[in-house]
Design a protein around this motif. Structure first.
Motif, PDB file in Angstrom:
ATOM      1  N   ILE A 235      49.590-100.655 -12.169  1.00 20.92           N
ATOM      2  CA  ILE A 235      48.556-100.873 -13.184  1.00 20.92           C
ATOM      3  C   ILE A 235      48.409-102.380 -13.324  1.00 20.92           C
ATOM      4  O   ILE A 235      49.373-103.070 -13.697  1.00 20.92           O
ATOM      5  CB  ILE A 235      48.968-100.215 -14.512  1.00 20.92           C
ATOM      6  CG1 ILE A 235      49.074 -98.706 -14.293  1.00 20.92           C
ATOM      7  CG2 ILE A 235      47.969-100.537 -15.622  1.00 20.92           C
ATOM      8  CD1 ILE A 235      50.180 -98.081 -15.029  1.00 20.92           C
ATOM      9  N   LEU A 236      47.260-102.898 -12.969  1.00 19.70           N
ATOM     10  CA  LEU A 236      47.102-104.363 -12.990  1.00 19.70           C
ATOM     11  C   LEU A 236      45.711-104.757 -13.457  1.00 19.70           C
ATOM     12  O   LEU A 236      44.732-104.086 -13.151  1.00 19.70           O
ATOM     13  CB  LEU A 236      47.428-104.982 -11.637  1.00 19.70           C
ATOM     14  CG  LEU A 236      46.629-104.626 -10.393  1.00 19.70           C
ATOM     15  CD1 LEU A 236      46.852-105.680  -9.320  1.00 19.70           C
ATOM     16  CD2 LEU A 236      47.016-103.280  -9.838  1.00 19.70           C
ATOM     17  N   VAL A 237      45.700-105.840 -14.212  1.00 19.66           N
ATOM     18  CA  VAL A 237      44.461-106.352 -14.802  1.00 19.66           C
ATOM     19  C   VAL A 237      44.390-107.851 -14.525  1.00 19.66           C
ATOM     20  O   VAL A 237      45.398-108.573 -14.662  1.00 19.66           O
ATOM     21  CB  VAL A 237      44.443-106.078 -16.329  1.00 19.66           C
ATOM     22  CG1 VAL A 237      43.243-106.741 -16.998  1.00 19.66           C
ATOM     23  CG2 VAL A 237      44.444-104.574 -16.613  1.00 19.66           C
ATOM     24  N   ASP A 238      43.229-108.307 -14.125  1.00 22.82           N
ATOM     25  CA  ASP A 238      42.969-109.739 -13.923  1.00 22.82           C
ATOM     26  C   ASP A 238      43.452-110.509 -15.167  1.00 22.82           C
ATOM     27  O   ASP A 238      43.038-110.202 -16.283  1.00 22.82           O
ATOM     28  CB  ASP A 238      41.450-109.887 -13.734  1.00 22.82           C
ATOM     29  CG  ASP A 238      40.977-111.321 -13.668  1.00 22.82           C
ATOM     30  OD1 ASP A 238      41.744-112.242 -14.010  1.00 22.82           O
ATOM     31  OD2 ASP A 238      39.807-111.507 -13.280  1.00 22.82           O
ATOM     32  N   PRO A 239      44.344-111.509 -14.990  1.00 27.30           N
ATOM     33  CA  PRO A 239      44.874-112.243 -16.144  1.00 27.30           C
ATOM     34  C   PRO A 239      43.794-112.846 -17.039  1.00 27.30           C
ATOM     35  O   PRO A 239      44.023-113.052 -18.229  1.00 27.30           O
ATOM     36  CB  PRO A 239      45.741-113.338 -15.494  1.00 27.30           C
ATOM     37  CG  PRO A 239      46.108-112.785 -14.160  1.00 27.30           C
ATOM     38  CD  PRO A 239      44.947-111.936 -13.725  1.00 27.30           C
ATOM     39  N   GLY A 240      42.623-113.107 -16.496  1.00 24.29           N
ATOM     40  CA  GLY A 240      41.525-113.630 -17.313  1.00 24.29           C
ATOM     41  C   GLY A 240      40.957-112.585 -18.266  1.00 24.29           C
ATOM     42  O   GLY A 240      40.117-112.912 -19.118  1.00 24.29           O
ATOM     43  N   HIS A 241      41.410-111.331 -18.113  1.00 22.10           N
ATOM     44  CA  HIS A 241      40.893-110.240 -18.954  1.00 22.10           C
ATOM     45  C   HIS A 241      42.008-109.467 -19.647  1.00 22.10           C
ATOM     46  O   HIS A 241      41.791-108.332 -20.061  1.00 22.10           O
ATOM     47  CB  HIS A 241      40.048-109.283 -18.103  1.00 22.10           C
ATOM     48  CG  HIS A 241      38.753-109.868 -17.634  1.00 22.10           C
ATOM     49  ND1 HIS A 241      37.609-109.863 -18.410  1.00 22.10           N
ATOM     50  CD2 HIS A 241      38.430-110.507 -16.494  1.00 22.10           C
ATOM     51  CE1 HIS A 241      36.637-110.466 -17.747  1.00 22.10           C
ATOM     52  NE2 HIS A 241      37.104-110.873 -16.584  1.00 22.10           N
ATOM     53  N   HIS A 242      43.174-110.088 -19.772  1.00 19.26           N
ATOM     54  CA  HIS A 242      44.248-109.403 -20.491  1.00 19.26           C
ATOM     55  C   HIS A 242      43.897-109.258 -21.961  1.00 19.26           C
ATOM     56  O   HIS A 242      43.152-110.040 -22.527  1.00 19.26           O
ATOM     57  CB  HIS A 242      45.570-110.177 -20.350  1.00 19.26           C
ATOM     58  CG  HIS A 242      46.236-109.961 -19.014  1.00 19.26           C
ATOM     59  ND1 HIS A 242      47.453-110.506 -18.684  1.00 19.26           N
ATOM     60  CD2 HIS A 242      45.850-109.229 -17.926  1.00 19.26           C
ATOM     61  CE1 HIS A 242      47.791-110.132 -17.447  1.00 19.26           C
ATOM     62  NE2 HIS A 242      46.827-109.377 -16.973  1.00 19.26           N
ATOM     63  N   ARG A 243      44.474-108.234 -22.570  1.00 19.00           N
ATOM     64  CA  ARG A 243      44.339-107.925 -24.002  1.00 19.00           C
ATOM     65  C   ARG A 243      42.896-107.631 -24.390  1.00 19.00           C
ATOM     66  O   ARG A 243      42.455-107.924 -25.496  1.00 19.00           O
ATOM     67  CB  ARG A 243      44.921-109.049 -24.879  1.00 19.00           C
ATOM     68  CG  ARG A 243      46.373-109.375 -24.588  1.00 19.00           C
ATOM     69  CD  ARG A 243      47.317-108.186 -24.736  1.00 19.00           C
ATOM     70  NE  ARG A 243      47.560-107.763 -26.088  1.00 19.00           N
ATOM     71  CZ  ARG A 243      48.565-108.208 -26.838  1.00 19.00           C
ATOM     72  NH1 ARG A 243      49.407-109.077 -26.346  1.00 19.00           N
ATOM     73  NH2 ARG A 243      48.724-107.751 -28.058  1.00 19.00           N
ATOM     74  N   GLU A 244      42.162-107.033 -23.444  1.00 20.46           N
ATOM     75  CA  GLU A 244      40.795-106.601 -23.744  1.00 20.46           C
ATOM     76  C   GLU A 244      40.694-105.079 -23.704  1.00 20.46           C
ATOM     77  O   GLU A 244      39.602-104.524 -23.706  1.00 20.46           O
ATOM     78  CB  GLU A 244      39.810-107.220 -22.733  1.00 20.46           C
ATOM     79  CG  GLU A 244      39.726-108.733 -22.848  1.00 20.46           C
ATOM     80  CD  GLU A 244      38.776-109.351 -21.836  1.00 20.46           C
ATOM     81  OE1 GLU A 244      38.131-108.609 -21.067  1.00 20.46           O
ATOM     82  OE2 GLU A 244      38.690-110.589 -21.821  1.00 20.46           O
ATOM     83  N   GLY A 245      41.831-104.409 -23.604  1.00 24.95           N
ATOM     84  CA  GLY A 245      41.832-102.944 -23.598  1.00 24.95           C
ATOM     85  C   GLY A 245      41.654-102.324 -22.230  1.00 24.95           C
ATOM     86  O   GLY A 245      41.583-101.087 -22.108  1.00 24.95           O
ATOM     87  N   ILE A 246      41.586-103.145 -21.182  1.00 23.89           N
ATOM     88  CA  ILE A 246      41.341-102.599 -19.839  1.00 23.89           C
ATOM     89  C   ILE A 246      42.562-101.808 -19.344  1.00 23.89           C
ATOM     90  O   ILE A 246      42.432-100.681 -18.840  1.00 23.89           O
ATOM     91  CB  ILE A 246      40.969-103.723 -18.850  1.00 23.89           C
ATOM     92  CG1 ILE A 246      39.666-104.395 -19.293  1.00 23.89           C
ATOM     93  CG2 ILE A 246      40.849-103.167 -17.425  1.00 23.89           C
ATOM     94  CD1 ILE A 246      39.284-105.623 -18.480  1.00 23.89           C
ATOM     95  N   GLY A 247      43.755-102.399 -19.495  1.00 23.82           N
ATOM     96  CA  GLY A 247      44.965-101.710 -19.027  1.00 23.82           C
ATOM     97  C   GLY A 247      45.132-100.372 -19.715  1.00 23.82           C
ATOM     98  O   GLY A 247      45.417 -99.360 -19.068  1.00 23.82           O
ATOM     99  N   LYS A 248      44.929-100.327 -21.008  1.00 23.11           N
ATOM    100  CA  LYS A 248      45.073 -99.063 -21.742  1.00 23.11           C
ATOM    101  C   LYS A 248      44.028 -98.049 -21.276  1.00 23.11           C
ATOM    102  O   LYS A 248      44.338 -96.860 -21.115  1.00 23.11           O
ATOM    103  CB  LYS A 248      44.957 -99.313 -23.246  1.00 23.11           C
ATOM    104  CG  LYS A 248      45.137 -98.051 -24.062  1.00 23.11           C
ATOM    105  CD  LYS A 248      45.509 -98.326 -25.484  1.00 23.11           C
ATOM    106  CE  LYS A 248      45.732 -97.064 -26.325  1.00 23.11           C
ATOM    107  NZ  LYS A 248      45.812 -95.803 -25.665  1.00 23.11           N
ATOM    108  N   ALA A 249      42.802 -98.511 -21.038  1.00 21.25           N
ATOM    109  CA  ALA A 249      41.757 -97.587 -20.563  1.00 21.25           C
ATOM    110  C   ALA A 249      42.127 -97.011 -19.195  1.00 21.25           C
ATOM    111  O   ALA A 249      41.899 -95.824 -18.925  1.00 21.25           O
ATOM    112  CB  ALA A 249      40.413 -98.316 -20.497  1.00 21.25           C
TER     113      ALA A 249
END
Ligand SMILES: CC(C)(COP(=O)(O)OP(=O)(O)OC[C@H]1O[C@@H](n2cnc3c(N)ncnc32)[C@H](O)[C@@H]1OP(=O)(O)O)[C@@H](O)C(=O)NCCC(=O)NCCS
Length: 141
Positions: free
Chosen positions: A75-89
């Motif tokens: 599960i990985l999210v671009d660091p520029g978009h952390h804490r925007e709810g993407i990982g949880k989605a």
């Protein structure tokens, strides 16, 4: 909070995969693009997140028999978009897809942020479980 679109799809270019994996520092994957592409393609379920411009900003994949076990991987999210709810989605998408599967399992780094992230999606660390569990691993070089 920025807008993003989730898609259940294995159709991700190798270039996009390598960029995203490199962004989170997973160099073992990023340095072997062919294996990375095959690992994604051979996964049971792949969900991606793209921003409004269509750029890949997140990915999660699961390995499952669709009956008794679902293993969440990468599960990985671009660091520029952390804490925007993407990982949880991304995690929620996998949990919904495998809602009928009793055991959902994953391994992750021993960092407080990881624990908080997975606890926010309902996971419990194995040794904290009501009837205590042990997790065993073998990881090659
Ligand atoms: C772990 C990771 C996927 C989280 O993705 P994310 O999109 O930033 O997470 P979300 O925005 O969906 O966070 C959901 C909740 O998890 C918790 N959380 C997430 N990251 C956290 C952090 N670094 N510290 C504390 N809590 C965190 C929070 O409760 C957060 O809700 P909030 O922002 O409303 O407080 C992302 O940090 C990442 O890609 N890390 C590098 C790759 C990695 O280590 N993946 C996990 C191992 S497979």
């Amino acid at each position: 909070m920025s807008a993003f679109v989730l898609s259940v799809s294995k159709q991700v270019s190798v270039t996009d995969l390598v960029r995203l994996y490199a962004q989170v520092g997973w160099s073992a994957y990023a340095s072997d693009p062919d294996s990375l592409a095959r690992a994604v393609h051979q996964s049971s379920h792949v969900v991606t997140a793209r921003d409004v411009a269509g750029e890949l900003v997140g990915l999660a994949r699961a390995i499952s028999d669709d009956i008794s076990i679902c293993y969440l991987q990468d599960i990985l999210v671009d660091p520029g978009h952390h804490r925007e709810g993407i990982g949880k989605a991304l995690v929620d998408n996998i949990l919904e897809r495998y809602v009928h599967v009793r055991q959902k399992v994953l391994l992750t780094d021993d960092e407080s942020g990881q624990r908080a992230f997975y606890e926010s999606s309902g996971f419990i660390e194995a040794h904290d479980f009501d009837s205590p569990l042990r997790a065993f691993v073998q990881i090659g070089s």
